[in-house]
Write a protein that holds these residues in place. Structure first.
Motif, short mmCIF file in Angstrom:
data_model
loop_
_atom_site.label_atom_id
_atom_site.label_comp_id
_atom_site.label_asym_id
_atom_site.label_seq_id
_atom_site.Cartn_x
_atom_site.Cartn_y
_atom_site.Cartn_z
N THR A 33 32.93 40.64 38.58
CA THR A 33 33.74 39.82 37.57
C THR A 33 32.30 38.62 36.97
OG1 THR A 33 35.48 38.91 39.47
CG2 THR A 33 35.16 37.91 37.54
N VAL A 34 32.59 38.18 35.37
CA VAL A 34 31.92 38.05 34.91
C VAL A 34 32.93 36.73 33.91
CG1 VAL A 34 29.80 37.64 33.18
CG2 VAL A 34 30.20 39.47 34.34
N PRO A 35 33.09 35.94 34.77
CA PRO A 35 33.85 34.53 34.03
C PRO A 35 33.34 34.11 32.23
CG PRO A 35 34.07 33.87 36.37
CD PRO A 35 32.84 34.93 35.86
N ASN A 36 34.59 34.11 31.06
CA ASN A 36 33.99 33.97 30.27
C ASN A 36 34.93 33.06 29.69
OD1 ASN A 36 33.12 33.58 27.75
ND2 ASN A 36 32.91 35.64 27.09
N PRO A 37 35.10 32.51 30.05
CA PRO A 37 36.34 31.61 29.23
C PRO A 37 36.21 31.68 27.59
CG PRO A 37 36.05 30.10 30.56
CD PRO A 37 34.66 31.21 30.50
N LEU A 38 34.91 32.04 26.60
CA LEU A 38 35.28 32.28 25.56
C LEU A 38 35.49 33.96 25.15
CD1 LEU A 38 32.08 29.76 24.83
CD2 LEU A 38 34.74 29.06 25.07
#
Length: 289
Positions: A208-213
Motif C-alpha cells: 500500500t502506497v497512500p496517495n491522496p493526489l
C-alpha cells in the motif's frame, strides 16, 4: 623587524585557514531544514487513494513496533497538481547498478528511529516558496512483530524492503546474517526470532502506497512514494535565521498484513501464511519541534 615578521606569519596563517575551509559545508550558525521521523500506531489506516481502509476477507493484520526506517527520496510539492519530480527535491538517496538494474543501494541507506533526525540540509539549499504537500519514497523498515511458532506466540524482528528495487549485499537481524548479493523488488521481507528465520516476497503491487493526489498527481506503481499534506502549508522565505523542523509522521496502524491459513489472527510463517502488505498507511507532515 621581528614584529613585522610575526604579523606576516599571523596573516599567512589566517589566509590559509580561510582558504582551506570547505566552501560547500554549511556555516556553523546557518539555519537548517531538519527532517525527523515518527511512527504513529493511532494514525488513520489509509488505502492507496488516501481513504480509510478496511481489512480484506481472509487476511489479518497487526501493528508492528517500528524501530527504524529509511527513505530514498523526499520532495516538497507546491500544490495538488504538482507532478512527481516537479517540486522541490530535498533528498535523493544513493543508487547502484551492481545487481544488474538500477536499484536503491541498501548498504548506504540512512536509518533513523522514532523521533530521530533523518536528514539535515542548509535552508539556503531549499528554494523559497509555499509548499502544501510532501512526497516520500520509503525504502526500508525494521521492527518487531508477533509470530506464532510451535504453538507459541513470540516476538520476531521484521525487515521489509519497500523501495522500487533494492540492491542488498547482506543485512543482519539479531545477529543472523541474510546474504542476498542481488536486487530484490518491493515487498521482499525477512523475519528472525530466537534463531528461527523466514523470508519471502509479497505479490507485485500489493504494498500500500497512500496517495491522496491519485487523480491529479499519480505516482508510478512500485515506487512507494507516500504523499501527505501539511495542515497549514510550509512556507520557506529564504531569510530564515532559525532551523525549520519537519516531522514526517507515518501511520503504522495495522500496517503488517498477511493471508491466513489458520484463521486465528496470528501470523504463522511455518504454516505457509504469506505476507501481502507491509506498506505505511498514511503520512502527515508536521512543522515545528
Amino acid at each position: 623587524m621581528k614584529s613585522t615578521k610575526v604579523i606576516l606569519c599571523v596573516l599567512a596563517l589566517s589566509l590559509f585557514a580561510c582558504n582551506s575551509d570547505d566552501g560547500n559545508a554549511p556555516l556553523e550558525n546557518e539555519a537548517k531544514l531538519i527532517i525527523k521521523l515518527n511512527f504513529d500506531a493511532n494514525q488513520t489506516r489509509l488505502n492507496n487513494l488516501g481513504q480509510p481502509a478496511t481489512i480484506p476477507a481472509g487476511n489479518a493484520t497487526q501493528t508492528p513496533n517500528i524501530r527504524q526506517m529509511s527513505a530514498n527520496y523526499i520532495e516538497f510539492a507546491p500544490n495538488a497538481t504538482s507532478l512527481l519530480g516537479q517540486g522541490e527535491i530535498i533528498y535523493e538517496g544513493p543508487e547502484t547498478n551492481a545487481g544488474g538494474d538500477l536499484a536503491i543501494d541498501f548498504q548506504q541507506a540512512i536509518l533513523a528511529g522514532q523521533d530521530d533526525t533523518f536528514l539535515e540540509v542548509p535552508l539556503s539549499s531549499v528554494s523559497a516558496g509555499n509548499y502544501d504537500w510532501v512526497r516520500v519514497s520509503l525504502s526500508y523498515q525494521e521492527g518487531d512483530i508477533m509470530i506464532r511458532q510451535s504453538n507459541t506466540d513470540i516476538t520476531a524482528t521484521l525487515a521489509s524492503f519497500l523501495g522500487y528495487n533494492n540492491y542488498i549485499t547482506s543485512f543482519d537481524l539479531n545477529g543472523n546474517t541474510f546474504n542476498v548479493n542481488d536486487d530484490v523488488l518491493q515487498g521482499f521481507w525477512a523475519v528472525e526470532a530466537f534463531g528461527f528465520t523466514a523470508q519471502g516476497q509479497a505479490p507485485e503491487g500489493a504494498t500500500t502506497v497512500p496517495n491522496p493526489l491519485f487523480d491529479t498527481s499519480p505516482v508510478p506503481q512500485g515506487s512507494c512514494v507516500v504523499t501527505g499534506q501539511f495542515e497549514n502549508g510550509l512556507s520557506i522565505s529564504g531569510d530564515e535565521t532559525e532551523d525549520v523542523v519537519v516531522t514526517l509522521s507515518f501511520s503504522i496502524n495495522n500496517s503488517f498484513e498477511w493471508t491466513e491459513v489458520n484463521s486465528d489472527g496470528k501470523f504463522e510463517p511455518s504454516a505457509g501464511e504469506q505476507v501481502v502488505d507491509m506498506g505505511l498507511r498514511g503520512l502527515i507532515p508536521l512543522v515545528g519541534n
